[in-house]
Design an enzyme around this catalytic site. Structure first.
Site, mmCIF file in Angstrom:
data_model
loop_
_atom_site.group_PDB
_atom_site.id
_atom_site.type_symbol
_atom_site.label_atom_id
_atom_site.label_comp_id
_atom_site.label_asym_id
_atom_site.label_seq_id
_atom_site.Cartn_x
_atom_site.Cartn_y
_atom_site.Cartn_z
ATOM 1 N N TYR A 1 0.866 -1.163 0.000
ATOM 2 C CA TYR A 1 0.000 0.000 0.000
ATOM 3 C C TYR A 1 0.909 1.220 0.000
ATOM 4 O O TYR A 1 1.421 1.651 1.035
ATOM 5 C CB TYR A 1 -0.917 -0.028 1.233
ATOM 6 C CG TYR A 1 -1.836 1.168 1.373
ATOM 7 C CD1 TYR A 1 -2.382 1.800 0.265
ATOM 8 C CD2 TYR A 1 -2.173 1.648 2.633
ATOM 9 C CE1 TYR A 1 -3.223 2.887 0.403
ATOM 10 C CE2 TYR A 1 -3.027 2.732 2.797
ATOM 11 C CZ TYR A 1 -3.546 3.346 1.668
ATOM 12 O OH TYR A 1 -4.390 4.436 1.802
ATOM 13 N N ASP B 1 -2.315 -1.166 -3.990
ATOM 14 C CA ASP B 1 -2.643 0.217 -4.320
ATOM 15 C C ASP B 1 -1.328 0.983 -4.422
ATOM 16 O O ASP B 1 -0.711 1.307 -3.412
ATOM 17 C CB ASP B 1 -3.543 0.786 -3.229
ATOM 18 C CG ASP B 1 -3.904 2.249 -3.449
ATOM 19 O OD1 ASP B 1 -3.424 2.844 -4.438
ATOM 20 O OD2 ASP B 1 -4.654 2.801 -2.619
#
Length: 265
Positions: free
Chosen positions: A121, A160
């Site tokens: 992330y 992400d």
């Protein structure tokens, strides 16, 4: 007490499905159909980002065939990554091994027989780009980390990445050139992964625009597909012959991001 069914190690002798999803809070996702999605898709591995909780914060009702590994942030209710896997990894590592980067639970690495899997992330540069210098250091250090792993065996990394790489990766590129997620510096950071030999799996199958993984929660934005492709699976070139499919699931709700995935044979 129950015995957990352990699947055989991943050798990529048969097709395996890997999925990544920024759930924007696992507790919220569990109220919005996360378990139904997991049961229906039945991935071999699911990588979750932005879990925002610790294991004891949620009722762990997922199927017993999955073991879970967590990397939580020091700050409660912030960031975090989780790995759901049907086969126990040979080893699990949390973070990059640098204190500057390892307080927010952003990297979770699992070693399997056939490859390393890195669930990531990536830090957001923030609306006023206050974190852009840090983001540039992060990108450089993360690439070095991946290349060290790759010296031992091929790498799959997903999550992400908080950047739209090219103009076809967001609906309104001209209006966002200097905005976080589409600055030249962030795009260059992604290009450095590609230049280092990692393959953007989705672009192996789809070359056109209109394929997004994140949408603003403003009314009507997702319905009109005004989005960004911020979530990715990248793989070492050595794994490219094993890649049979890469996909985005924009119809899956429950988060401002949608799940993405790949299949390897």
């Amino acid at each position: 007490m129950f015995l957990r069914a352990i699947q055989p190690p991943i050798t990529i002798l048969e097709r395996v499905k890997l999925i990544s999803w920024n759930v924007n809070g696992l507790r919220a996702a569990l109220r919005k159909g996360f378990l139904d999605y997991l049961a229906k898709e039945n991935p071999y591995i699911l990588c979750v980002q932005e879990s925002r909780c610790e294991p004891n914060d949620v009722e762990q009702l997922w199927p017993a065939r999955y073991t879970t590994h967590w990397n939580t942030a020091e700050k409660k209710g912030y960031s975090g990554t989780v790995l759901f896997t049907k086969t126990r990894p040979l080893a699990v590592t949390r973070g990059l091994g640098k204190a500057e980067h390892d307080r927010e639970g952003r990297v979770l690495t699992a070693e399997f027989e056939a490859f390393f899997l890195v669930n990531v992330y990536v830090p957001n540069s923030q609306r006023e780009l206050t974190r852009l210098p840090y983001r540039q250091r992060w990108d450089a250090d993360f690439k070095r980390y991946l290349k060290r792993l790759e010296k031992r065996k091929p790498v799959v990394f997903c999550g992400d990445l908080n950047v739209a790489h090219t103009e076809i990766d967001l609906a309104n590129p001209k209006a966002n050139v200097k905005n976080h997620g589409f600055t030249p510096e962030e795009r260059a950071g992604f290009s450095a992964f590609v230049d280092a030999g990692f393959v953007d799996t989705f672009r192996e199958f789809k070359k056109d625009g209109g394929h997004y993984t994140w949408w603003s929660q403003m009314p009507g934005v997702r319905k009109r597909n005004i989005g960004w492709r911020l979530d990715y699976f990248l793989i070492s070139k050595a794994l490219r012959p094993r890649l049979t499919r890469a996909f985005i699931q924009p119809d899956i709700m429950g988060s401002d991001h949608c799940p993405i995935g790949i299949e390897l044979k």
